[in-house]
Each structure stands twice: as structure tokens, then as C-alpha cells.
Design a protein around this motif. Structure first.
Motif, PDB file in Angstrom:
ATOM      1  N   ARG A 162      18.203   9.667 -29.824  1.00 47.18           N
ATOM      2  CA  ARG A 162      18.123  10.482 -31.040  1.00 47.18           C
ATOM      3  C   ARG A 162      19.341  10.162 -31.902  1.00 47.18           C
ATOM      4  N   GLY A 163      19.091   9.849 -33.145  1.00 46.92           N
ATOM      5  CA  GLY A 163      20.194   9.487 -34.014  1.00 46.92           C
ATOM      6  C   GLY A 163      19.716   9.020 -35.363  1.00 46.92           C
ATOM      7  N   PHE A 164      20.501   8.124 -35.972  1.00 43.67           N
ATOM      8  CA  PHE A 164      20.286   7.779 -37.373  1.00 43.67           C
ATOM      9  C   PHE A 164      20.475   6.281 -37.627  1.00 43.67           C
ATOM     10  N   HIS A 165      19.643   5.779 -38.514  1.00 39.01           N
ATOM     11  CA  HIS A 165      19.774   4.444 -39.100  1.00 39.01           C
ATOM     12  C   HIS A 165      20.406   4.618 -40.466  1.00 39.01           C
ATOM     13  N   LEU A 166      21.592   4.081 -40.655  1.00 37.32           N
ATOM     14  CA  LEU A 166      22.252   4.107 -41.958  1.00 37.32           C
ATOM     15  C   LEU A 166      21.760   2.899 -42.747  1.00 37.32           C
ATOM     16  N   HIS A 167      21.062   3.171 -43.866  1.00 37.44           N
ATOM     17  CA  HIS A 167      20.409   2.061 -44.570  1.00 37.44           C
ATOM     18  C   HIS A 167      21.408   1.379 -45.503  1.00 37.44           C
ATOM     19  N   THR A 168      22.219   0.539 -44.896  1.00 36.61           N
ATOM     20  CA  THR A 168      23.315  -0.106 -45.607  1.00 36.61           C
ATOM     21  C   THR A 168      22.865  -1.268 -46.487  1.00 36.61           C
ATOM     22  N   LEU A 169      21.564  -1.499 -46.602  1.00 39.36           N
ATOM     23  CA  LEU A 169      21.092  -2.353 -47.698  1.00 39.36           C
ATOM     24  C   LEU A 169      21.344  -1.669 -49.036  1.00 39.36           C
ATOM     25  N   HIS A 170      21.546  -0.362 -49.012  1.00 38.60           N
ATOM     26  CA  HIS A 170      21.855   0.416 -50.210  1.00 38.60           C
ATOM     27  C   HIS A 170      23.349   0.746 -50.226  1.00 38.60           C
ATOM     28  N   GLN A 202      23.756  13.900 -30.993  1.00 36.88           N
ATOM     29  CA  GLN A 202      23.067  12.636 -31.249  1.00 36.88           C
ATOM     30  C   GLN A 202      23.707  11.532 -30.410  1.00 36.88           C
ATOM     31  N   ASN A 203      22.910  10.596 -29.959  1.00 35.63           N
ATOM     32  CA  ASN A 203      23.453   9.551 -29.078  1.00 35.63           C
ATOM     33  C   ASN A 203      23.107   8.137 -29.526  1.00 35.63           C
ATOM     34  N   THR A 204      22.644   7.966 -30.772  1.00 28.72           N
ATOM     35  CA  THR A 204      22.212   6.641 -31.227  1.00 28.72           C
ATOM     36  C   THR A 204      22.557   6.466 -32.702  1.00 28.72           C
ATOM     37  N   MET A 205      23.047   5.278 -33.058  1.00 24.42           N
ATOM     38  CA  MET A 205      23.239   4.948 -34.468  1.00 24.42           C
ATOM     39  C   MET A 205      22.904   3.474 -34.685  1.00 24.42           C
ATOM     40  N   GLN A 206      22.493   3.167 -35.903  1.00 23.54           N
ATOM     41  CA  GLN A 206      22.134   1.797 -36.287  1.00 23.54           C
ATOM     42  C   GLN A 206      22.438   1.617 -37.767  1.00 23.54           C
ATOM     43  N   PHE A 207      22.738   0.396 -38.159  1.00 21.33           N
ATOM     44  CA  PHE A 207      22.885   0.073 -39.577  1.00 21.33           C
ATOM     45  C   PHE A 207      22.374  -1.344 -39.800  1.00 21.33           C
ATOM     46  N   PHE A 208      22.130  -1.677 -41.064  1.00 22.54           N
ATOM     47  CA  PHE A 208      21.605  -2.994 -41.429  1.00 22.54           C
ATOM     48  C   PHE A 208      22.772  -3.899 -41.792  1.00 22.54           C
ATOM     49  N   ALA A 229      32.277   4.346 -30.415  1.00 22.49           N
ATOM     50  CA  ALA A 229      30.989   5.032 -30.266  1.00 22.49           C
ATOM     51  C   ALA A 229      30.646   5.224 -28.797  1.00 22.49           C
ATOM     52  N   HIS A 230      30.858   4.202 -27.984  1.00 21.27           N
ATOM     53  CA  HIS A 230      30.565   4.320 -26.551  1.00 21.27           C
ATOM     54  C   HIS A 230      31.433   5.387 -25.892  1.00 21.27           C
ATOM     55  N   ARG A 231      32.664   5.476 -26.284  1.00 22.21           N
ATOM     56  CA  ARG A 231      33.523   6.523 -25.737  1.00 22.21           C
ATOM     57  C   ARG A 231      33.010   7.905 -26.112  1.00 22.21           C
ATOM     58  N   ARG A 232      32.329   7.994 -27.229  1.00 21.29           N
ATOM     59  CA  ARG A 232      31.775   9.272 -27.689  1.00 21.29           C
ATOM     60  C   ARG A 232      30.358   9.506 -27.167  1.00 21.29           C
ATOM     61  N   GLY A 233      29.835   8.586 -26.349  1.00 18.49           N
ATOM     62  CA  GLY A 233      28.483   8.750 -25.826  1.00 18.49           C
ATOM     63  C   GLY A 233      27.400   8.353 -26.792  1.00 18.49           C
ATOM     64  N   VAL A 234      27.740   7.532 -27.791  1.00 14.99           N
ATOM     65  CA  VAL A 234      26.795   7.104 -28.823  1.00 14.99           C
ATOM     66  C   VAL A 234      26.482   5.631 -28.626  1.00 14.99           C
ATOM     67  N   ARG A 235      25.216   5.309 -28.542  1.00 14.61           N
ATOM     68  CA  ARG A 235      24.759   3.930 -28.371  1.00 14.61           C
ATOM     69  C   ARG A 235      24.576   3.303 -29.753  1.00 14.61           C
ATOM     70  N   CYS A 236      24.928   2.033 -29.878  1.00 19.31           N
ATOM     71  CA  CYS A 236      24.961   1.372 -31.184  1.00 19.31           C
ATOM     72  C   CYS A 236      23.961   0.237 -31.274  1.00 19.31           C
ATOM     73  N   GLY A 237      23.302   0.168 -32.419  1.00 19.59           N
ATOM     74  CA  GLY A 237      22.421  -0.940 -32.713  1.00 19.59           C
ATOM     75  C   GLY A 237      22.694  -1.495 -34.087  1.00 19.59           C
ATOM     76  N   HIS A 423      13.946   9.098 -31.655  1.00 17.05           N
ATOM     77  CA  HIS A 423      13.819   9.541 -33.045  1.00 17.05           C
ATOM     78  C   HIS A 423      15.039   9.030 -33.787  1.00 17.05           C
ATOM     79  N   LEU A 424      14.854   8.020 -34.621  1.00 20.76           N
ATOM     80  CA  LEU A 424      15.934   7.370 -35.359  1.00 20.76           C
ATOM     81  C   LEU A 424      15.670   7.579 -36.846  1.00 20.76           C
ATOM     82  N   THR A 425      16.404   8.487 -37.457  1.00 20.53           N
ATOM     83  CA  THR A 425      16.148   8.854 -38.850  1.00 20.53           C
ATOM     84  C   THR A 425      16.790   7.849 -39.791  1.00 20.53           C
ATOM     85  N   PHE A 426      16.018   7.406 -40.758  1.00 19.61           N
ATOM     86  CA  PHE A 426      16.400   6.412 -41.762  1.00 19.61           C
ATOM     87  C   PHE A 426      17.008   7.168 -42.944  1.00 19.61           C
ATOM     88  N   THR A 427      18.332   7.035 -43.143  1.00 16.40           N
ATOM     89  CA  THR A 427      19.021   7.848 -44.142  1.00 16.40           C
ATOM     90  C   THR A 427      19.690   6.970 -45.195  1.00 16.40           C
TER      91      THR A 427
END
Length: 707
Positions: A162-170, A202-208, A229-237, A423-427
């Protein structure tokens, strides 16, 4: 909501009010837990947060003599690699008891992640410390322990990822901090965001990734981000493309440079990329929206990439989908390897199941629901919806669209029932109230229960939790109903959203993206039969005017209620009142947008060369539109004073790595779309190059096929 109310109520006898010594809270921590970074950082952070909420209390570790003891558990030593393919169990249970004048809250959790999530949920869901934004936390102020002495409280995640995709194309708040190591304070801004994720369970984040990065220095910057992020328990993509042209997307290969081979180019890209221990990589398979899918042109190359990510690097490959249905075969494209996962995408403020969602030329997005149902049975499947869209749809207009809350809340429930794993929300940005969407989604991704009874929630529950006032809650509900009725059911999003950059190009380049009126404004001016032009005025224009009247009146009532609440409560709720007023400004400007668009469309119809039209009627209407724009600009200036990131980066012209030479709120700073629509009518210009904001060459990225 009960928990929000109880958090502001001091229970009699819950502390030694008559004692001269300070009220004391102790966090009792087993020594072994301090060796686990995810738990240790959460414990230290929670202590600091409690100090803010209990300014006169003593916060420590020694339980002896404390009024409240927060007792944390031993957790088993790790028996798997630090970053196993599946996230750790994050569920937890609190049990509060009181004996001999001491309140003890005992946490049960089996992992450091569970300890961290349990601590933060106690703070947010029970003590009303609201983690609304990476740069803004709302703190109550307590002089004693506010919770009842005996209770249980449990939390379990609805999705393992569960986490968020930061849409860094914008060009959003964190695009440059994530991609430009030279940006002063950039890493600190990313760290703030990772902390916000952890605080909200939340335990997941991603960016473009963008192709303009400095590959030599960025990889070290990325490694530092992932390590924290790993130290905080957040997985990165990270999301990359095979060879996407548009919006400066990072490319794994150069299409018109086949030597060395495409597979060797992919190998070199992955060898460089995996100098960072990514938990997953998302593959964008197309050359761009409405452009060919490379799995058709280079299926062997895509298959090779999918295999290498999993087999050579031990990571997960997630496949990005689009709501642009394919021309033949299955509507939703799938990965080529059974080991690959899939992201099921939906867009804008429309749900996956509603029957009318006019996005990208579709009638609705129900085919994505069918795909989620099918794929969840055979591969790792995450839902990938939007909480904002940008371009010309929501925040850059600006419009505060509460229907995002409705759609994301109902979709989340539906996806959980399907057994979707993530659930990865595109923000695409947080100002103009869009922090509310992400904060709400983060909280909905958990199930909570009090004393064994599930907590009720709904689309507006997080918003209602900001201020404990039932009359205000009813006003927020009315605002959501108004927007659903007019913007969705009556189709006004077709007019309130600005036209997308390519929609005014000649056919066949005018492919659909956002909802649009279904006709060209040049047709309405020059070719529409008189009856059809009149129908625009009696239909959508009249509806926009009705919406403006209703929403403007409602915004007045909200302001009045906020003023009444403030007078009754004093300074106790200063911060929540501030953000409530921020949201109400968004509703006001959305109403003014409807009024302005109605005026420019009336001015356009008045400009038609028909007998009986007053020659100055159109200019008079445009003058009124300019006055409305001026009124809205006053509210924009007020809102800009509260932006949480530098105006120069997010709301002005600026050099950055994206395809856009401005921050994502630059169009708002001058209400560019509003002014452009006035001038389009005045000059009878409805082509894409009139008052053009976009660098089409850079956005299309055609030169990237060579280098």
C-alpha cells in the motif's frame, strides 16, 4: 466519528491532575527492538510527536512512576532477508488497562513494521495527531491523557502493498528532489515524504525516472533514498520504459540505435539501475499514449527484460497498464512472463465501476475491473488509480474535485474484495486540497476496530475527523453531493476541465484524453445550427450557472460555520480550521470556474453572425468573465501564501527535468486557462498554438529515438 471526538476529551481520573509533578508518559521498549531500525525510528519519532501533543508532559522510557505506560513487545529475530519478496505483517493490537492509578497500553505485534504501524495508528486514530501532509501535521494540545482507561484497538492492512506512485513525469513537489541530487534540501524533502508514508501505515513508494538525470551522480542519490526508505519499512520501486518517447521518460534502449543489440542495451541499463536495491521495477511498455506497444515490435526484448529483473536481480517486475484500450485483441495489455506482476490503472475522479466515465475516449473503465478480477487469480496484481491528474483537469485549473474521495473509497473496497494484493495510488501534486485525497486513501487502506467492533468509515470520514462538528460534516457531505450531481451526472467536467494540449490539433492528432464537450468551439461559433447552439446555453451553460449559485451559497455557509466553531472553541482548533478554510477556498474557486466558463461560452455564442445579436454583447460578457477571473485570482493569491513548497519551484516558470518549463501550479498563478478561453473567444482562435503553454517538441520527445 467517535475516535475523533474522544481524542479531545479528558477522561476524569485519567491522570494525577492534583499532583505538582509533571504528567509523565513512558514508552517501555525491549532492548532488542531498538536494534531494528524500522521500530527504533518509529519509537523516536513517536516520542517527539507525543511531546508536541502533550507540551507540559514528560516523555521518557522508564515506566516507573509514569502516569501512562506504552509497553512495546519483543519481536522475533528476522528469519528472512531484510527485503523479502512480500512485505512483513503490519497488523497490531492495543489493549489499555488501568491499575493503581497507572494506565498501561500494551501493544501486540509480530514484526518491527507492526510495531511502527501500531504506534502511529495510536497517535493518529486515537490521539488525533493528523499526518495530513509531508510538511504539515495537526497536533491537539493535551494537559492529561484523553483516552478512556480500558479499551482495545486493532489495525490490519487491507492490502499487503500500500502506497503511492509519485508521477514525476509532471513537475510536482518532489520531482526535482527525487531526480536532481544537486537540489539544495532535496534529500530532506524526500525523507519528509518517506516519514509521512510510515506515519500513515504505508509501505510502498514509486516514481517515474526521467532521461535527463545525471546517471553518474543520481544513482548514489537513489541509493541513499532507498536505504532510508528501507529503514522506515517502505519498499521502493522505480518506473522506467523500454523506449517511451513522450514527457522525457527514461528509456532502457534507443530505438534507432540497434547496435549493440537491444537486449545488450537493456542489460546495461539494468546493471546500472540495480546498483540500487530496488524492491520492484515497473515497466512502461508503450512508446507513448496512443503510440505503438513495443511488445508487438520487440517481444523478445520485453520478455528478456521481464526475466532479467526477476531472475538475475531478484526483484519484482510490475507491468504498467493504460486505460487506452488496444485496437485489437484484449482491451488491457498484459506482461509476457508469468512471474511479472501488473498494475491495473484507472484515471481521474471516476471509479472503476461507474457506468459513465468519459476518459480517453472510453464510455467507462469497467474493462479495467474485469482485468483486475482476471489477473488477481494468476499473478501479483495491484490497483493503480489516480488521486489527481494534472495537465488540464484538476489542480492546474484549479478545481477541487471531492468526487475523487467517492471513487477511491468505493474502488478500494471493491479491490479488497477481489483479493488484489496492492494499492498504489497515482498522485500528481498535493496543493488545492489534493493532500486530502492522499491522506484519506492512506487511512482507508487499513481496517480498524475498537473494542472488537469495526470502525465505520466513508468517503468523508478523514475530512470529518479534522473538526468534531456534525453541522460542518453535513455541509461537506452537501458539497460532495453537489459535485457528483453537476460535475459527473450532468457532465460539467467536460466544460470545467481545460482542454488537453493535443485536443485542439487537427485530426487525426486530436486523440481524446480528458472529458471534453464532444464538439469543437470553432464549430459552435461558425457551423452549429442555431438550435444546437441554443441547446448549449439551456443545457450545460445553465447547469454551470446553477452549480455556481448552489456551491457559492454552500461555501458561504461553510465559512459561517467555521467562524461560529472558532468563536466557540477559541484557539484549540486553529490548525484544523486553517486547512478547512483552505479546502473551502478550493470549493469557492471551483464555483467561480463554473461561472467564468458559462460567461465565456455565452460570449462565444453571442459572437455568432446571426441577425438580432447586439454587436457589443460578446465583449460585455467577456468583461464580466474577466471580473470573475480577478475575483478568483484574489483567492489564488491567498492560497499561494499557504503552499508548503517554494513558489519558485511549484508555481512559477522554472528549469527542471520534465517536459514542462514551469512548476505544476504555474497555470494557476495567473489562471492561464481562464484567460486563454477569454482570448480565444475574443480572437476567434481555437487551435493548439494560440497562447500555447506547451513545448510540443519536448513533450513528444521525438528526438529520443536517435539518442
Amino acid at each position: 466519528m467517535f475516535c475523533g471526538l474522544v481524542a479531545f476529551t479528558a477522561w476524569p481520573g485519567s491522570c494525577l491532575a492534583a499532583s505538582s509533578r509533571p504528567f509523565t508518559i513512558a514508552i517501555s521498549v525491549p532492548p532488542s527492538l531498538l536494534d531494528r531500525p524500522t521500530a527504533r525510528l518509529a519509537i523516536d519519532d513517536s516520542s517527539a510527536l507525543l511531546s508536541r501533543a502533550f507540551p507540559s508532559a514528560s516523555i521518557g522510557r522508564a515506566p516507573g512512576g509514569a502516569d501512562v505506560v506504552i509497553r512495546l513487545p519483543e519481536v522475533p529475530a528476522p528469519g528472512a532477508p531484510a527485503h523479502a519478496p512480500s512485505p512483513a505483517d503490519s497488523s497490531y493490537r492495543w489493549r489499555s488497562t488501568r491499575r493503581r492509578g497507572v494506565t498501561t497500553l500494551k501493544l501486540t505485534a509480530s514484526t518491527p513494521e507492526g510495531v511502527a504501524c501500531g504506534l502511529y495508528a495510536l497517535l493518529q486514530e486515537k490521539l488525533a495527531i493528523r499526518f495530513i501532509h509531508p510538511r504539515e501535521t495537526l497536533y491537539p494540545s493535551y494537559r492529561s491523557w484523553p483516552l478512556k482507561p480500558v479499551f482495545t484497538f486493532e489495525g490490519s492492512p487491507r492490502f499487503s502493498n500500500r502506497g503511492f506512485h509519485l508521477h514525476t513525469l509532471h513537475p510536482i513537489e518532489l520531482t526535482e528532489p527525487l531526480l536532481n541530487p544537486a537540489l539544495p534540501g532535496g534529500f530532506d524533502a524526500v525523507r519528509e515524504y518517506i516519514d509521512w508514508l510510515a506515519r500513515n501505515g504505508q509501505n510502498t513508494m514509486q516514481f517515474f525516472l526521467l532521461r535527463g538525470i545525471d546517471r553518474t551522480v543520481w544513482i548514489g542519490h537513489a541509493a541513499r533514498i532507498v536505504e532510508y526508505a528501507h529503514r522506515r519499512g517502505v519498499r521502493c520501486g522505480v518506473e522506467i520504459s523500454l523506449a517511451m518517447l513522450q514527457q522525457q521518460a527514461f528509456q532502457s534502449l534507443v530505438l534507432l540505435r540497434p547496435y549493440p543489440s537491444y537486449t545488450s542495451q537493456v542489460d546495461a541499463t539494468l546493471a546500472w539501475l540495480f546498483r540500487v536495491p530496488w524492491d520492484f521495477v515497473t515497466l512502461e511498455p508503450t512508446m507513448g499514449e496512443y503510440l505503438p506497444v513495443l511488445s508487438r515490435l520487440l517481444p523478445g526484448v520485453q520478455r528478456h527484460m521481464e526475466r532479467e529483473v526477476v531472475r538475475r536481480y531478484g526483484s519484482r517486475l510490475m507491468f504498467a497498464t493504460h486505460v487506452i484500450a488496444s485496437d485489437s485483441g484484449a482491451k488491457v495489455r498484459r506482461p509476457l512472463e508469468p512471474t511479472s506482476g501488473i498494475l491495473i490503472h484507472t484515471v481521474m475522479c471516476y471509479s472503476v465501476s461507474e457506468p459513465h466515465a468519459p476518459v480517453y475516449g472510453n464510455v467507462n473503465q469497467c474493462f479495467m475491473l474485469d482485468a483486475a478480477r482476471d489477473e488477481a487469480r494468476r499473478r501479483e496484481t495491484w490497483y493503480w488509480p489516480e488521486s489527481s491528474y494534472w495537465v488540464g483537469f484538476d489542480s492546474p485549473v484549479p478545481l477541487l474535485l471531492l468526487p475523487y474521495l467517492d471513487s477511491r473509497w468505493s474502488d478500494m473496497d471493491q479491490m479488497a474484495r477481489l483479493g488484489v494484493a496492492g494499492h498504489l495510488t497515482f498522485t500528481s501534486g498535493w496543493e488545492w486540497g489534493y493532500w486530502l485525497m492522499d491522506w484519506s486513501i492512506a487511512r482507508w487502506s487499513w481496517r480498524f476496530s475498537d473494542d472488537g467492533c469495526p470502525q465505520g468509515n466513508g468517503p468523508l470520514t478523514p475530512l470529518d475527523d479534522l473538526l468534531p462538528d456534525q453541522r460542518l460534516h453535513g455541509l461537506w457531505s452537501e458539497a460532495l453531493r453537489l459535485q457528483n450531481r453537476y460535475l459527473k451526472e450532468r457532465g460539467l467536467m467536460r466544460y470545467l476541465a481545460a482542454l488537453a494540449p493535443f485536443s485542439e490539433l487537427p485530426h487525426p492528432f486530436d486523440r481524446p484524453f480528458q472529458p471534453d464537450p464532444g464538439f469543437r468551439y470553432s464549430w459552435l461559433l461558425n457551423a452549429a445550427p442555431r438550435g444546437e447552439a441554443a441547446a448549449v446555453l439551456t443545457g450545460p451553460v445553465a447547469d454551470m450557472e446553477a452549480y455556481d449559485v448552489a456551491m457559492s451559497a454552500l461555501a458561504e455557509r461553510i465559512d459561517a460555520r467555521l467562524a461560529h466553531f472558532e468563536a466557540a472553541q477559541g484557539d484549540r482548533f486553529r490548525a484544523p480550521l486553517h486547512v478547512a478554510r483552505e479546502l473551502n477556498i478550493g470549493l469557492r474557486v471551483t464555483a467561480l470556474r463554473a461561472r467564468h466558463r458559462a460567461l465565456t461560452l455565452r460570449a462565444l455564442v453571442a459572437k455568432r453572425p446571426e441577425e438580432g445579436e447586439a454587436p457589443n454583447r460578446s465583449e460585455a460578457l467577456l468583461a464580466r468573465a474577466a471580473m470573475v477571473r480577478g475575483e478568483a485570482l484574489t483567492l489564488v493569491a491567498r492560497q499561494e501564501q499557504g503552499y508548503r513548497y517554494p513558489l519558485e519551484r511549484i508555481a512559477r516558470r522554472t528549469t527542471n527535468l520534465t517536459a514542462y518549463s514551469f512548476g505544476y501550479l504555474y497555470p494557476v498563478s495567473r489562471l492561464f486557462y481562464w484567460e486563454r478561453e477569454e482570448e480565444q473567444v475574443r480572437h476567434r482562435r481555437f487551435d493548439a498554438f494560440f497562447m500555447n503553454l506547451w513545448d510540443f517538441r519536448r513533450t513528444l520527445g521525438l528526438g529520443s529515438v536517435f539518442r
